[in-house]
Design an enzyme around this catalytic site. Structure first.
Site, PDB file in Angstrom:
ATOM      1  CD  GLU A 182      -2.926  -1.225   2.289  1.00 31.00           C
ATOM      2  OE1 GLU A 182      -2.849  -0.366   3.173  1.00 31.00           O
ATOM      3  OE2 GLU A 182      -3.789  -2.111   2.268  1.00 31.00           O
TER       4      GLU A 182
ATOM      5  CD  GLU B 147      -4.371  -8.103   1.343  1.00 33.63           C
ATOM      6  OE1 GLU B 147      -5.272  -7.423   1.874  1.00 33.63           O
ATOM      7  OE2 GLU B 147      -3.160  -7.842   1.480  1.00 33.63           O
TER       8      GLU B 147
END
Ligand code: XIL
Length: 364
Positions: A154, A259
């Site tokens: 991220e 994910e």
């Protein structure tokens, strides 16, 4: 002619009756790894039903929480290995492809990591030293046992800007290639990945393509781009998502779906910024007992479309990982709204596979 047709029909019936139920890992064995995020209770065996489903259906695992900085390296001179060791042993005992998650991330970061004793940001050299120690120690401990690492998680905002994390404030763009360099030094055989959410966004897509191409041109090892894929019924747009998948593959890296989960409840925000939390409201939790049939059908159709995207791009996708074993385990029960009853995963709260999986499992 009639006899031939009757025989043909009979043999078709036999074929469909004789098709054995399969597991997910059998069903996708020629396509990609099928993975799951596991928690500490599954790895310790305390959650025996969750552990059994993970073992039966999945051939890859990733650590949902136990390898995050605040868990594994809570103080500068203290590492905590017990849960991470159990996670790796669980994978080894079950012949799974094991992924470590994650080495550098602004969230769930131990509070000491980027700060001095007064709480101010440390200087660039101190952070480089800390990153090197952190990455060398963790990757080194599991050298040859963990096959792939989410090295940086991220780092980019949805519009393509660098996230203004403490890592970025102190080191600028350099922190990303440095982290990959340290990980490669610690285990030259390990695969190294960069990972993010909302990868369907054009700004983020373009930035990652450029960043990865730059790293490759400098000879820095990077094996895959991870698309987290925390989704809802109305986001992301699946053609934008598939465009990103193809753009990432154009770098020569593998693409991993790292994910995957898809909420079925009303969406309150997009993306997957862990910090974006909303207080509980009854209207946002409309199905506390059971998902209505029409919503379930909508969810399963969308999951089916998604599986079709993965299958038609299987040549560039090396892994599809669900972010949790069963609906009861999912972080989406508490994010983005706290305390909801969500339905985002492959298996329901009784470990039954969702309808979109039946055609792969031959079980209906
Ligand atoms: C989540 C876990 O599932 C939760 O248990 C935890 O409380 C917060 O983090 N992006 C990531 C994952 O990369 O590590 C996050 O996992 C979900 C969003």
């Amino acid at each position: 002619m009639k006899k031939t047709l009757t025989l043909l029909a009979a043999s078709l019936v036999m074929v469909s009756c004789s098709a054995e139920p399969r597991t997910l890992k059998d069903a996708f064995k020629d396509k990609f790894l099928i993975g799951v995020a596991v928690n500490q209770w599954q790895c310790s065996g305390e959650d025996s039903l969750g552990a059994a489903t993970a073992k039966k259906h999945f051939n890859s695992i990733v650590a949902e929480n136990v390898m995050k900085c605040e868990e594994i390296h809570p103080e500068e001179n203290r590492y905590f290995w017990d849960d991470a060791d159990r996670f790796v042993k669980f994978g080894e005992d079950n012949n799974m492809f094991i992924i470590g998650h994650c080495l550098v991330w602004h969230s769930q970061l131990a509070p000491w990591f980027c700060k001095d004793s007064l709480g101010n940001l440390v200087d660039a050299q101190t952070l480089r030293d800390r990153l090197r120690d952190h990455i060398h120690t963790i990757v080194g401990r599991y050298k040859g046992r963990i096959q792939g690492w989410d090295v940086v998680n991220e780092a980019i905002e949805d519009n393509g800007d660098y996230r203004n994390s403490d890592f970025y404030k102190i080191l600028g763009e350099e922190f990303i290639p440095l982290a990959f360099q340290y990980a490669h030094e610690a285990d030259p055989d390990a695969e190294l990945y960069i990972n993010d959410y909302s990868m369907n966004n054009a700004g983020k897509r373009d930035r990652y393509v450029k960043l990865v191409n730059d790293m490759k041109s400098k000879g820095i090892r990077i094996d895959a781009i991870g698309m987290q894929s925390h989704m809802g019924l109305d986001y992301p747009n699946l053609s934008d998502y598939e465009n990103s998948l193809k753009a990432f593959a154009s770098t020569g890296c593998k693409v991993m779906i790292t994910e995957l989960d898809m909420g079925a409840l009303p969406s309150v925000n997009r993306g997957a910024n862990v910090a974006d939390k909303v207080a509980y409201q009854k209207e946002l939790n409309p199905y506390p007992e059971k998902l209505p049939d029409d919503v379930s059908a909508q969810w399963n159709n969308r999951m089916d479309s998604l599986m079709n995207i993965y299958l038609r791009n299987a040549d560039v996708i090396s892994r599809v990982t669900a972010w949790g074993v069963s609906d009861g385990d999912s972080w989406r029960n508490d994010w983005p709204v706290r305390g909801r009853h969500e339905y985002p995963l492959f298996f329901d709260r009784n470990y039954n596979p969702k309808p979109f999986l039946h055609k792969y499992l031959n079980d209906k």
